[in-house]
Scaffold this motif. Structure first.
Motif: not given
Length: 124
Positions: A25-38, A43-52
Motif C-alpha cells: 500500500n505504497k509504504m515500506p515493509q522491508r528495506i534492503f541496502i546493498t553494495r556491489g562488494k560482498t 556491506t554487512e553493516a548496511l545489510k543489518k541496518a536494513g534488516l533491523q
C-alpha cells in the motif's frame, strides 16, 4: 493490498549502493541496502541496518522513527550521484533516511533541488 518493489541506485564517494524497498500500500515493509562488494564491513553493516529497520516496521514502529534513527545532521557531507533531489549525505544510512523521508513521508526538507511531488512514491 498492493505489493511492489522499488529500487534506487546511487554512488556515494565512488561506492555504488542500492536501496530496495518492498512496499505494501505504497509504504515500506522491508528495506534492503546493498553494495556491489560482498563480505566487507560496510556491506554487512548496511545489510543489518536494513534488516533491523524491516523488523522495526513489521513490529509497528512508525517509518518516521526508523528514519530518525538513521539521520545524521553532522558534516562533512559526501557527494551523492544518481538521485537528483538529494545530492549530498553524511553516510549511506543518512542518505537512506533522506530518501525514505522524501519518497514515503513527502518531507521535502532534505531535498537539495526542486522536487515534483507527483513523482514521489507516496503520491503514485
Amino acid at each position: 493490498m498492493t505489493e511492489s518493489n522499488y529500487s534506487w541506485q546511487v554512488q556515494m564517494g565512488g561506492v555504488s549502493i542500492t536501496y530496495t524497498i518492498e512496499e505494501k500500500n505504497k509504504m515500506p515493509q522491508r528495506i534492503f541496502i546493498t553494495r556491489g562488494k560482498t563480505g566487507s564491513v560496510l556491506t554487512e553493516a548496511l545489510k543489518k541496518a536494513g534488516l533491523q529497520a524491516s523488523k522495526s516496521l513489521k513490529n509497528g514502529v512508525p517509518l518516521r522513527e526508523v528514519v530518525n534513527a538513521w539521520l545524521d545532521l553532522t558534516s562533512p557531507m559526501v557527494i551523492v550521484e544518481g538521485y537528483s533531489p538529494i545530492n549530498e549525505a553524511v553516510s549511506p544510512l543518512d542518505f537512506g533516511a533522506r530518501l525514505l523521508s522524501l519518497e514515503y513521508l513527502a518531507d521535502t526538507s532534505f531535498a537539495q533541488t526542486a522536487v515534483d511531488l507527483k513523482k514521489l512514491r507516496c503520491y503514485q
